[in-house]
Design a protein around this motif. Sequence first.
Motif, PDB file in Angstrom:
ATOM      1  N   ASP A  22       0.664  -1.113  -0.067  1.00  0.00           N
ATOM      2  CA  ASP A  22      -0.035   0.076  -0.121  1.00  0.00           C
ATOM      3  C   ASP A  22       0.626   1.280   0.112  1.00  0.00           C
ATOM      4  O   ASP A  22       0.451   2.299  -0.097  1.00  0.00           O
ATOM      5  N   VAL A  23       2.288   1.024   0.211  1.00  0.00           N
ATOM      6  CA  VAL A  23       3.002   2.483   0.311  1.00  0.00           C
ATOM      7  C   VAL A  23       3.285   2.626  -1.233  1.00  0.00           C
ATOM      8  O   VAL A  23       3.544   1.596  -2.117  1.00  0.00           O
ATOM      9  N   PRO A  24       3.408   3.989  -1.695  1.00  0.00           N
ATOM     10  CA  PRO A  24       3.595   4.189  -2.741  1.00  0.00           C
ATOM     11  C   PRO A  24       5.066   3.701  -3.467  1.00  0.00           C
ATOM     12  O   PRO A  24       5.948   3.949  -2.879  1.00  0.00           O
ATOM     13  N   LEU A  25       5.297   3.270  -4.600  1.00  0.00           N
ATOM     14  CA  LEU A  25       6.699   2.713  -5.184  1.00  0.00           C
ATOM     15  C   LEU A  25       6.954   3.553  -6.478  1.00  0.00           C
ATOM     16  O   LEU A  25       6.336   3.835  -7.334  1.00  0.00           O
ATOM     17  N   VAL A  26       8.321   4.058  -6.227  1.00  0.00           N
ATOM     18  CA  VAL A  26       8.861   4.779  -7.478  1.00  0.00           C
ATOM     19  C   VAL A  26       9.999   4.052  -7.712  1.00  0.00           C
ATOM     20  O   VAL A  26      11.010   3.485  -7.147  1.00  0.00           O
ATOM     21  N   ALA A  27       9.976   3.689  -9.192  1.00  0.00           N
ATOM     22  CA  ALA A  27      11.108   3.017  -9.831  1.00  0.00           C
ATOM     23  C   ALA A  27      12.143   3.982 -10.468  1.00  0.00           C
ATOM     24  O   ALA A  27      11.741   4.767 -11.431  1.00  0.00           O
ATOM     25  N   GLN A  28      13.509   3.714 -10.286  1.00  0.00           N
ATOM     26  CA  GLN A  28      14.446   4.592 -10.871  1.00  0.00           C
ATOM     27  C   GLN A  28      15.121   3.611 -11.666  1.00  0.00           C
ATOM     28  O   GLN A  28      15.977   2.757 -11.338  1.00  0.00           O
ATOM     29  N   ILE A  29      15.066   3.755 -13.118  1.00  0.00           N
ATOM     30  CA  ILE A  29      15.416   2.664 -14.073  1.00  0.00           C
ATOM     31  C   ILE A  29      16.393   3.430 -14.698  1.00  0.00           C
ATOM     32  O   ILE A  29      16.250   4.337 -15.443  1.00  0.00           O
ATOM     33  N   GLU A  30      17.513   2.592 -14.777  1.00  0.00           N
ATOM     34  CA  GLU A  30      18.887   3.010 -15.531  1.00  0.00           C
ATOM     35  C   GLU A  30      19.101   1.835 -16.305  1.00  0.00           C
ATOM     36  O   GLU A  30      19.103   0.598 -16.021  1.00  0.00           O
ATOM     37  N   GLY A  31      19.960   1.875 -17.460  1.00  0.00           N
ATOM     38  CA  GLY A  31      20.443   0.799 -18.200  1.00  0.00           C
ATOM     39  C   GLY A  31      19.557  -0.335 -18.595  1.00  0.00           C
ATOM     40  O   GLY A  31      18.318   0.053 -19.160  1.00  0.00           O
ATOM     41  N   ASN A  32      19.965  -1.325 -18.426  1.00  0.00           N
ATOM     42  CA  ASN A  32      19.032  -2.658 -18.797  1.00  0.00           C
ATOM     43  C   ASN A  32      17.954  -2.860 -17.604  1.00  0.00           C
ATOM     44  O   ASN A  32      18.140  -2.834 -16.699  1.00  0.00           O
ATOM     45  N   CYS A  33      16.618  -2.852 -18.478  1.00  0.00           N
ATOM     46  CA  CYS A  33      15.616  -3.481 -17.765  1.00  0.00           C
ATOM     47  C   CYS A  33      14.627  -4.400 -18.794  1.00  0.00           C
ATOM     48  O   CYS A  33      13.968  -3.999 -19.494  1.00  0.00           O
ATOM     49  N   MET A  34      15.377  -5.515 -18.418  1.00  0.00           N
ATOM     50  CA  MET A  34      14.952  -6.599 -19.248  1.00  0.00           C
ATOM     51  C   MET A  34      14.155  -7.725 -18.382  1.00  0.00           C
ATOM     52  O   MET A  34      14.554  -8.055 -17.432  1.00  0.00           O
ATOM     53  N   GLY A  35      13.381  -8.540 -19.116  1.00  0.00           N
ATOM     54  CA  GLY A  35      12.375  -9.418 -18.402  1.00  0.00           C
ATOM     55  C   GLY A  35      12.079  -9.194 -17.168  1.00  0.00           C
ATOM     56  O   GLY A  35      11.087  -8.678 -16.905  1.00  0.00           O
ATOM     57  N   ALA A  36      12.609  -9.847 -16.065  1.00  0.00           N
ATOM     58  CA  ALA A  36      12.384  -9.811 -14.516  1.00  0.00           C
ATOM     59  C   ALA A  36      12.445  -8.257 -14.133  1.00  0.00           C
ATOM     60  O   ALA A  36      11.581  -7.628 -13.424  1.00  0.00           O
ATOM     61  N   GLY A  37      13.247  -7.364 -15.053  1.00  0.00           N
ATOM     62  CA  GLY A  37      13.273  -5.960 -14.837  1.00  0.00           C
ATOM     63  C   GLY A  37      11.975  -5.461 -15.166  1.00  0.00           C
ATOM     64  O   GLY A  37      11.490  -4.360 -14.406  1.00  0.00           O
ATOM     65  N   VAL A  38      11.427  -5.558 -16.240  1.00  0.00           N
ATOM     66  CA  VAL A  38      10.489  -5.107 -16.858  1.00  0.00           C
ATOM     67  C   VAL A  38       9.175  -5.468 -15.611  1.00  0.00           C
ATOM     68  O   VAL A  38       8.193  -4.777 -15.348  1.00  0.00           O
ATOM     69  N   GLU A  39       9.213  -6.660 -15.223  1.00  0.00           N
ATOM     70  CA  GLU A  39       8.136  -7.181 -14.409  1.00  0.00           C
ATOM     71  C   GLU A  39       8.198  -6.415 -13.023  1.00  0.00           C
ATOM     72  O   GLU A  39       7.026  -6.162 -12.423  1.00  0.00           O
ATOM     73  N   ILE A  40       9.350  -6.254 -12.546  1.00  0.00           N
ATOM     74  CA  ILE A  40       9.428  -5.347 -11.315  1.00  0.00           C
ATOM     75  C   ILE A  40       9.045  -4.178 -11.459  1.00  0.00           C
ATOM     76  O   ILE A  40       8.457  -3.452 -10.621  1.00  0.00           O
ATOM     77  N   ALA A  41       9.432  -3.484 -12.619  1.00  0.00           N
ATOM     78  CA  ALA A  41       8.995  -2.089 -12.563  1.00  0.00           C
ATOM     79  C   ALA A  41       7.566  -1.882 -13.036  1.00  0.00           C
ATOM     80  O   ALA A  41       6.811  -1.077 -12.713  1.00  0.00           O
ATOM     81  N   SER A  42       6.799  -3.017 -13.424  1.00  0.00           N
ATOM     82  CA  SER A  42       5.384  -2.906 -13.677  1.00  0.00           C
ATOM     83  C   SER A  42       4.701  -3.061 -12.414  1.00  0.00           C
ATOM     84  O   SER A  42       3.547  -2.669 -12.533  1.00  0.00           O
ATOM     85  N   CYS A  43       5.362  -3.412 -11.466  1.00  0.00           N
ATOM     86  CA  CYS A  43       4.720  -3.343 -10.076  1.00  0.00           C
ATOM     87  C   CYS A  43       4.763  -2.010  -9.238  1.00  0.00           C
ATOM     88  O   CYS A  43       4.020  -1.810  -8.476  1.00  0.00           O
TER      89      CYS A  43
END
Length: 254
Positions: free
Chosen positions: A98-119
Amino acid sequence: MPARIRFAQIAAVAHVTLSYPKRFNAMSRAMWRDLRAVFERIQGMTELRCVLVSGEGGHFCAGGDISEYPGFRFQEPSLRTFHEDEVWGALNAMLGCDVPLVAQIEGNCMGAGVEIASCCDIRLATESARFGAPIARLGFPMAPREAALVAREVGLGTARQMLLEAAVFSAPDMLQRGFLSRIVPDADVGTLARASVQRISQLAPQAARLNKQTLRALMHDQLPMLLTTAYDYADGIEHREGIAAFLEKRAPTF
């Protein structure tokens, strides 16, 4: 350095760092289990107002740790356990936070990275960040729950290109497709991500949690379940303070 999920708390902000720099922060099985434990812990930390999720060493997450795959992917029971318990357990803990999540995305965001960022709720990316899920080159599909999550967040057409063409997209592409909240210069990403976290942290924390619960219910067509308790905040301290501050022409203190 060992593969791990690093957790730190500064005042009311939690910092969750994907840390496996020699593999561009690819997720090992232990990291998935740790990520779940971290977010289950965060959910119970009522003092938190925001979570910043990032990767170490200039990359977000390059996918899964492929060096581990021969040890479990070729047997159906262990493969099912990996995706349904370990990976989805972690992603579901993030989605249920329930706490707001901010993603700081650099470089490669592939596969599992896209999944984690999607959350995550807010996604900031550097101009040079790259996004994709080219697992078709590895001979296997994306697990159903994970594919549903990614398709919902990146869009079905983009998910098709990622999974069927092994397409890799630039940050401007993903901004245009609605996945990213903002693109920032590479050198400024840390500063601007922290600024976003600070803005969220200054707002009413209980209102943010209630908004996340409502948005989650909308995604799962469960809005009627919230209606019995939707207005229980009526006599709440934040509610009274926010309106009083507006009428008194001052900044609220949450």
